[in-house]
Design a protein around this motif. Structure first.
Motif, PDB file in Angstrom:
ATOM      1  N   ILE A 142       0.815  -1.202   0.000  1.00 57.84           N
ATOM      2  CA  ILE A 142       0.000   0.000   0.000  1.00 57.84           C
ATOM      3  C   ILE A 142       0.853   1.258   0.000  1.00 57.84           C
ATOM      4  N   VAL A 143       0.209   2.385  -0.286  1.00 55.34           N
ATOM      5  CA  VAL A 143       0.835   3.705  -0.250  1.00 55.34           C
ATOM      6  C   VAL A 143       0.458   4.365   1.074  1.00 55.34           C
ATOM      7  N   PRO A 144       1.400   4.999   1.769  1.00 56.97           N
ATOM      8  CA  PRO A 144       1.065   5.619   3.056  1.00 56.97           C
ATOM      9  C   PRO A 144       0.151   6.819   2.900  1.00 56.97           C
ATOM     10  N   ASP A 145      -0.610   7.083   3.949  1.00 63.67           N
ATOM     11  CA  ASP A 145      -1.470   8.257   3.978  1.00 63.67           C
ATOM     12  C   ASP A 145      -0.637   9.523   4.190  1.00 63.67           C
ATOM     13  N   PRO A 202       6.861  14.719  -8.501  1.00 56.80           N
ATOM     14  CA  PRO A 202       6.227  14.072  -7.345  1.00 56.80           C
ATOM     15  C   PRO A 202       5.774  12.665  -7.720  1.00 56.80           C
ATOM     16  N   MET A 203       5.693  11.800  -6.726  1.00 57.72           N
ATOM     17  CA  MET A 203       5.242  10.440  -6.971  1.00 57.72           C
ATOM     18  C   MET A 203       3.734  10.415  -7.174  1.00 57.72           C
ATOM     19  N   GLY A 204       3.276   9.460  -7.943  1.00 59.14           N
ATOM     20  CA  GLY A 204       1.849   9.315  -8.187  1.00 59.14           C
ATOM     21  C   GLY A 204       1.110   8.886  -6.936  1.00 59.14           C
ATOM     22  N   ALA A 205      -0.171   9.176  -6.876  1.00 60.25           N
ATOM     23  CA  ALA A 205      -0.978   8.887  -5.693  1.00 60.25           C
ATOM     24  C   ALA A 205      -0.995   7.406  -5.353  1.00 60.25           C
ATOM     25  N   ASP A 206      -0.888   6.550  -6.359  1.00 63.88           N
ATOM     26  CA  ASP A 206      -0.914   5.102  -6.133  1.00 63.88           C
ATOM     27  C   ASP A 206       0.444   4.443  -6.372  1.00 63.88           C
ATOM     28  N   GLU A 207       1.491   5.245  -6.471  1.00 60.94           N
ATOM     29  CA  GLU A 207       2.824   4.722  -6.779  1.00 60.94           C
ATOM     30  C   GLU A 207       3.497   4.177  -5.516  1.00 60.94           C
ATOM     31  N   LEU A 208       3.897   2.913  -5.566  1.00 58.42           N
ATOM     32  CA  LEU A 208       4.559   2.285  -4.432  1.00 58.42           C
ATOM     33  C   LEU A 208       6.008   2.728  -4.330  1.00 58.42           C
ATOM     34  N   THR A 213      14.998   7.996  -3.860  1.00 55.74           N
ATOM     35  CA  THR A 213      15.719   9.073  -4.548  1.00 55.74           C
ATOM     36  C   THR A 213      15.099  10.419  -4.234  1.00 55.74           C
ATOM     37  N   HIS A 214      13.777  10.412  -3.954  1.00 52.69           N
ATOM     38  CA  HIS A 214      13.084  11.664  -3.672  1.00 52.69           C
ATOM     39  C   HIS A 214      11.842  11.387  -2.810  1.00 52.69           C
ATOM     40  N   THR A 215      11.367  12.416  -2.176  1.00 50.35           N
ATOM     41  CA  THR A 215      10.175  12.304  -1.350  1.00 50.35           C
ATOM     42  C   THR A 215       8.944  12.226  -2.242  1.00 50.35           C
TER      43      THR A 215
END
Length: 575
Positions: free
Chosen positions: A192-195, A364-370, A377-379
């Motif tokens: 899962i992806v954290p909140d 930025p990482m996607g909302a569902d990206e694990l 490498t980045h936040t």
């Protein structure tokens, strides 16, 4: 049958087991327990990651740990309890009651082609959760797993927690990662992806408390086992600003003053003897007065302390939920650490990266990206994660360790660190709290013990059966001994305790310990007189050294230990 108010014979009869199940191999502790109206306890096993022997308050530390201190004040503390010196070997050993090689994790998560070095839990071992589940317990886990090489969301899951006996799981399959966005974050069998606002230590605590509350509402008085392995305070040094602020300036006096301060308290508490001299400052660690960049060094320890502080706050929330559910009095709570303080200088030696003079723009990482990297490498919002000498730790865009000098303080007064099997690498606090049965309050227990004993203790107090076969596989007999006799300050009968990790090896029998730092020679210590291992007696006692060496070699052969470095087995050979 959901009530805990029945005898072991009632339980055996209800489970349809034979009379042989009344005997628990390796567990001589049951007579020490109060038999009248005996209720099988809930068991909560809490473990810190990379935390030294002297870090928490009840073991001589200055870090604010009121909840752990409270458990110690109303329970017992073991002064000579041991782990395996490394994270995943400890977890494999703890979960199975075997030495790590017997459980298939003789080193880390790599497969060397030998059964003792598969980097994956063996089918010839059984977990505490599997044993207690067969005995009618519900089983829960919140935290770090790290006993399988299979961590990908679409890979094999035969050795994930749900497949190894746990009814519910929240945590990470992998061994390390960001506290704000850990890789392999999983609920049950789904990654899962954290909140938003996620911080892993708090998430572990909150999910553990939630499991207790849900268990009470669904299962009533049915007993449960819960495993809560935190990742704090393992690197990276990530902590919340409000926790870091508590320790601002606390470590400005440096590591030399801190070691002396802790050592004095430990003597006063009775954890160590006055005649056990404080080990010299370790090689490569400068005197604090000679250290450069003191502000940066102090900040690293401030963040480390904040991480331990937050862990303790989480323990407090777990305790509060146990009390709210009416389970606190008859819950056996253990707290320990997986290895000594860590001297690794991860991310703190080289120049700052990425180069601050060359701004990096990342998406930025996607909302569902694990998150799939141990070190991102980045936040999630696109900031590059920085490493390097001088980077002030704490926020999500940093990734460094607290380093050797502070690890030397964490392991006060002992020698060495995580990886090594001198006392600094293998000594852990062990708090045991069980108001219904442990009547001593605030007492110390000096009996040597090892985390292989936790399985035996769980089997003992749960009135469970440790099987010789499970799911068609022959199960290796457990190595540990129940700690229940020690609850009443009775001896723990055993031949010896053994260690091996990366060629570092040791055997302890009674007061004697034979130990070697790879590739060095054997050293012999009388731990009653010299637990800080400063007076090598091998020349004065060659016969004792030879006896212990023979015992170690026999154990190593039995456990499947290979010479270090382990050479990968030829694929053509039978594995």
């Amino acid at each position: 049958m959901t009530s805990q108010n029945y005898t072991r014979r009632d339980f055996i009869k209800a489970m349809g087991l034979g009379a042989a199940a009344l005997a628990v191999p390796g567990c001589a502790g049951s007579p020490q327990l109060s038999a009248r109206n005996y209720r099988r306890p809930n068991i909560v096993l809490i473990m810190a990651d990379d935390m030294g022997y002297s870090d928490i308050g009840c073991y001589g530390g200055e870090i604010n740990t009121p909840n752990l201190n409270g458990l110690a004040a109303k329970g017992i503390r073991f002064t000579q309890f041991y782990n395996t010196a490394r994270c995943c070997p400890t977890r494999a050993s703890l979960m199975t009651g075997l030495y790590q090689h017997q459980a298939g994790v003789g080193h880390m998560m790599s497969d060397y082609g030998y059964d003792a070095y598969r980097g994956d839990l063996s089918n010839n071992c059984i977990t505490i959760a599997e044993v207690l589940k067969q005995a009618g317990y519900s089983t829960y886990m919140s935290g770090k797993w790290h006993v399988t090489k299979h961590t990908k969301p679409d890979g094999p899951k035969h050795n994930w927690p749900r497949q190894r006996g746990f009814d519910r799981f929240f945590g990470t399959i992998h061994g390390a990662g960001s506290f704000y966005d850990p890789n392999s974050l999983t609920r049950d069998n789904t990654q899962i992806v954290p909140d938003d606002g996620f911080y892993y230590t708090n998430a572990i605590s909150d999910n553990a408390a939630k499991f207790i509350a849900e268990h009470k509402s669904r299962s009533g008085d049915k007993p449960f086992f819960m495993y809560v392995p935190f990742t704090a305070p393992h690197w990276p040094m990530h902590a919340l600003p409000q926790d870091i602020a508590k320790y601002k300036g606390r470590y400005d006096g440096g590591w030399d003053a801190l070691r002396a301060e802790r050592h004095k308290r430990m003597i006063e508490i009775g954890l160590v003897k006055k005649q056990w001299k404080l080990t010299p400052r370790d090689e490569g660690v400068p005197a604090w007065e000679d250290a450069k960049d003191k502000e940066w060094f102090a900040r690293r320890m401030e963040v480390y302390a904040a991480m331990v502080d937050c862990l303790d706050q989480g323990v407090g929330r777990i305790i509060a939920q146990l009390k709210k559910s009416g389970d606190f009095e008859n819950t056996l709570i253990f707290f320990l650490a997986d290895n000594g303080g860590c001297a690794e200088e991860y991310g703190s030696r080289s120049a700052v990266k990425p180069d601050p003079s060359k701004p990096v723009v990342l998406k930025p990482m996607g909302a569902d990206e694990l998150q799939t990297r141990m070190q991102p490498t980045h936040t999630r919002d696109g900031r590059p994660v920085r490493t390097g000498y001088g980077v002030m730790p704490g926020p999500a865009d940093t990734y460094i360790a607290y380093g050797k000098a502070w690890a030397n303080s964490s392991n006060t007064p002992f020698r060495r660190y995580k990886h090594w099997v001198h006392e600094g690498g293998i000594s852990t606090p062990l708090i045991a709290h069980w108001p219904a049965q442990i009547k001593s309050r605030g007492k110390l227990r000096h009996q040597p013990g090892h985390l292989i004993d936790i399985m035996a203790t769980c089997v003992d107090v749960a009135r469970a059966e440790y099987p010789s076969e499970y799911k068609g596989n022959r199960i290796t007999p457990m190595e540990g001994r129940s700690l229940v006799p020690a609850f009443g300050n009775k001896p723990i009968e055993r031949e010896a305790i053994y260690w091996e990790h990366e060629g570092n090896r040791a055997v302890r029998q009674g007061k004697w310990k034979l130990v070697s730092r790879h590739p060095g020679k054997w050293e012999l210590y009388d731990l009653e007189a010299d637990r800080t291992e400063l007076n090598n007696l091998i020349e004065q006692n060659p016969a004792k050294a030879e006896d212990l060496k023979a015992m170690y070699e026999a154990w190593a052969k039995r456990a499947g230990v290979q010479p270090w470095p382990v050479k990968r087995r030829n694929k053509k050979q039978k594995a």
